[in-house]
Design a protein around this motif. Sequence first.
Motif, PDB file in Angstrom:
ATOM      1  N   GLY A   6      40.499 -21.431 131.953  1.00  0.00           N
ATOM      2  CA  GLY A   6      39.209 -21.947 131.514  1.00  0.00           C
ATOM      3  C   GLY A   6      38.211 -20.808 131.498  1.00  0.00           C
ATOM      4  N   VAL A   7      37.511 -20.675 130.396  1.00  0.00           N
ATOM      5  CA  VAL A   7      36.538 -19.593 130.237  1.00  0.00           C
ATOM      6  C   VAL A   7      35.147 -20.212 130.129  1.00  0.00           C
ATOM      7  CG1 VAL A   7      35.851 -17.616 128.831  1.00  0.00           C
ATOM      8  CG2 VAL A   7      38.271 -18.207 129.045  1.00  0.00           C
ATOM      9  N   GLN A   8      34.204 -19.666 130.891  1.00  0.00           N
ATOM     10  CA  GLN A   8      32.831 -20.170 130.862  1.00  0.00           C
ATOM     11  C   GLN A   8      32.270 -20.105 129.446  1.00  0.00           C
ATOM     12  OE1 GLN A   8      30.474 -17.995 133.672  1.00  0.00           O
ATOM     13  NE2 GLN A   8      31.898 -18.373 135.347  1.00  0.00           N
ATOM     14  N   ASN A   9      31.544 -21.142 129.069  1.00  0.00           N
ATOM     15  CA  ASN A   9      30.880 -21.245 127.767  1.00  0.00           C
ATOM     16  C   ASN A   9      31.844 -21.222 126.588  1.00  0.00           C
ATOM     17  OD1 ASN A   9      28.326 -21.272 129.073  1.00  0.00           O
ATOM     18  ND2 ASN A   9      28.396 -19.051 129.209  1.00  0.00           N
ATOM     19  N   ALA A  10      33.100 -21.597 126.819  1.00  0.00           N
ATOM     20  CA  ALA A  10      34.081 -21.702 125.730  1.00  0.00           C
ATOM     21  C   ALA A  10      34.562 -23.147 125.680  1.00  0.00           C
ATOM     22  CB  ALA A  10      35.251 -20.758 125.961  1.00  0.00           C
ATOM     23  N   ALA A  11      34.642 -23.693 124.500  1.00  0.00           N
ATOM     24  CA  ALA A  11      35.020 -25.100 124.348  1.00  0.00           C
ATOM     25  C   ALA A  11      36.491 -25.352 124.652  1.00  0.00           C
ATOM     26  CB  ALA A  11      34.703 -25.559 122.927  1.00  0.00           C
ATOM     27  N   ARG A  12      37.339 -24.357 124.422  1.00  0.00           N
ATOM     28  CA  ARG A  12      38.776 -24.539 124.619  1.00  0.00           C
ATOM     29  C   ARG A  12      39.284 -23.594 125.689  1.00  0.00           C
ATOM     30  NH1 ARG A  12      41.949 -24.972 119.084  1.00  0.00           N
ATOM     31  NH2 ARG A  12      43.555 -24.834 120.675  1.00  0.00           N
ATOM     32  N   GLU A  13      40.347 -24.015 126.353  1.00  0.00           N
ATOM     33  CA  GLU A  13      40.973 -23.152 127.341  1.00  0.00           C
ATOM     34  C   GLU A  13      42.063 -22.321 126.672  1.00  0.00           C
ATOM     35  OE1 GLU A  13      42.217 -26.058 130.131  1.00  0.00           O
ATOM     36  OE2 GLU A  13      43.919 -26.709 128.954  1.00  0.00           O
ATOM     37  N   LEU A  14      42.404 -21.196 127.281  1.00  0.00           N
ATOM     38  CA  LEU A  14      43.483 -20.352 126.800  1.00  0.00           C
ATOM     39  C   LEU A  14      44.768 -20.787 127.494  1.00  0.00           C
ATOM     40  CD1 LEU A  14      41.658 -16.924 127.120  1.00  0.00           C
ATOM     41  CD2 LEU A  14      42.001 -18.256 125.043  1.00  0.00           C
ATOM     42  N   SER A  15      45.876 -20.771 126.787  1.00  0.00           N
ATOM     43  CA  SER A  15      47.161 -21.156 127.348  1.00  0.00           C
ATOM     44  C   SER A  15      48.127 -19.990 127.200  1.00  0.00           C
ATOM     45  CB  SER A  15      47.700 -22.388 126.620  1.00  0.00           C
ATOM     46  OG  SER A  15      48.938 -22.763 127.167  1.00  0.00           O
ATOM     47  N   VAL A  16      48.733 -19.572 128.331  1.00  0.00           N
ATOM     48  CA  VAL A  16      49.642 -18.429 128.331  1.00  0.00           C
ATOM     49  C   VAL A  16      50.926 -18.826 129.055  1.00  0.00           C
ATOM     50  CG1 VAL A  16      49.948 -16.030 129.040  1.00  0.00           C
ATOM     51  CG2 VAL A  16      47.686 -16.841 128.407  1.00  0.00           C
ATOM     52  N   LYS A  55      33.989 -14.301 133.919  1.00  0.00           N
ATOM     53  CA  LYS A  55      33.873 -15.436 132.997  1.00  0.00           C
ATOM     54  C   LYS A  55      34.985 -16.469 133.182  1.00  0.00           C
ATOM     55  CE  LYS A  55      30.242 -13.970 130.866  1.00  0.00           C
ATOM     56  NZ  LYS A  55      28.969 -14.655 131.002  1.00  0.00           N
ATOM     57  N   VAL A  56      35.966 -16.184 134.057  1.00  0.00           N
ATOM     58  CA  VAL A  56      37.050 -17.138 134.298  1.00  0.00           C
ATOM     59  C   VAL A  56      36.500 -18.287 135.145  1.00  0.00           C
ATOM     60  CG1 VAL A  56      39.305 -17.501 135.367  1.00  0.00           C
ATOM     61  CG2 VAL A  56      38.845 -15.382 134.113  1.00  0.00           C
ATOM     62  N   ALA A  57      36.573 -19.496 134.616  1.00  0.00           N
ATOM     63  CA  ALA A  57      36.070 -20.672 135.326  1.00  0.00           C
ATOM     64  C   ALA A  57      37.157 -21.278 136.217  1.00  0.00           C
ATOM     65  CB  ALA A  57      35.575 -21.715 134.329  1.00  0.00           C
ATOM     66  N   TYR A  58      38.408 -21.311 135.712  1.00  0.00           N
ATOM     67  CA  TYR A  58      39.510 -21.865 136.494  1.00  0.00           C
ATOM     68  C   TYR A  58      40.842 -21.409 135.923  1.00  0.00           C
ATOM     69  CZ  TYR A  58      39.961 -25.240 132.673  1.00  0.00           C
ATOM     70  OH  TYR A  58      40.115 -25.817 131.442  1.00  0.00           O
ATOM     71  N   LEU A  59      41.879 -21.512 136.747  1.00  0.00           N
ATOM     72  CA  LEU A  59      43.262 -21.321 136.326  1.00  0.00           C
ATOM     73  C   LEU A  59      44.006 -22.606 136.663  1.00  0.00           C
ATOM     74  CD1 LEU A  59      44.124 -17.753 137.665  1.00  0.00           C
ATOM     75  CD2 LEU A  59      43.384 -18.381 135.377  1.00  0.00           C
ATOM     76  N   TYR A  60      44.840 -23.075 135.745  1.00  0.00           N
ATOM     77  CA  TYR A  60      45.624 -24.278 135.957  1.00  0.00           C
ATOM     78  C   TYR A  60      47.079 -23.923 135.682  1.00  0.00           C
ATOM     79  CZ  TYR A  60      47.221 -29.089 135.352  1.00  0.00           C
ATOM     80  OH  TYR A  60      47.893 -30.277 135.468  1.00  0.00           O
ATOM     81  N   PHE A  61      47.940 -24.114 136.669  1.00  0.00           N
ATOM     82  CA  PHE A  61      49.346 -23.761 136.553  1.00  0.00           C
ATOM     83  C   PHE A  61      50.183 -25.006 136.311  1.00  0.00           C
ATOM     84  CE2 PHE A  61      47.326 -20.721 139.391  1.00  0.00           C
ATOM     85  CZ  PHE A  61      47.703 -19.514 138.827  1.00  0.00           C
ATOM     86  N   THR A  62      51.097 -24.937 135.331  1.00  0.00           N
ATOM     87  CA  THR A  62      52.028 -26.036 135.089  1.00  0.00           C
ATOM     88  C   THR A  62      53.437 -25.473 135.045  1.00  0.00           C
ATOM     89  OG1 THR A  62      51.817 -25.847 132.685  1.00  0.00           O
ATOM     90  CG2 THR A  62      50.359 -27.403 133.778  1.00  0.00           C
ATOM     91  N   ALA A  63      54.375 -26.187 135.630  1.00  0.00           N
ATOM     92  CA  ALA A  63      55.768 -25.756 135.628  1.00  0.00           C
ATOM     93  C   ALA A  63      56.410 -26.101 134.297  1.00  0.00           C
ATOM     94  CB  ALA A  63      56.528 -26.430 136.757  1.00  0.00           C
TER      95      ALA A  63
END
Length: 76
Positions: A6-16, A55-63
């Motif tokens: 999650g990036v501050q002031n960005a509508a979409r999150e990045l997925s890696v 600017k990183v708001a959060y990290l979300y980990f999924t298996a």
Amino acid sequence: MEVKIGVQNAARELSVDTDAAPDAVLAQLETALKDETVFNLTDEKGRTVAVPAEKVAYLYFTADSGRKVGFGLGAD
């Protein structure tokens, strides 16, 4: 493993999709925050995503659970 950033002031999150362990990713972010630099994460195909650490708001980990294909999966 998929990491959503999650990036501050960005509508979409990045997925890696990455092979890195969650602890290693968090350590990279902590180092970038401490040094006031850019947080870099490289995916399984060698592509790199770079975000200013502050600017990183959060990290979300999924298996990875594998991709499901077809209809009626789970029907016996």
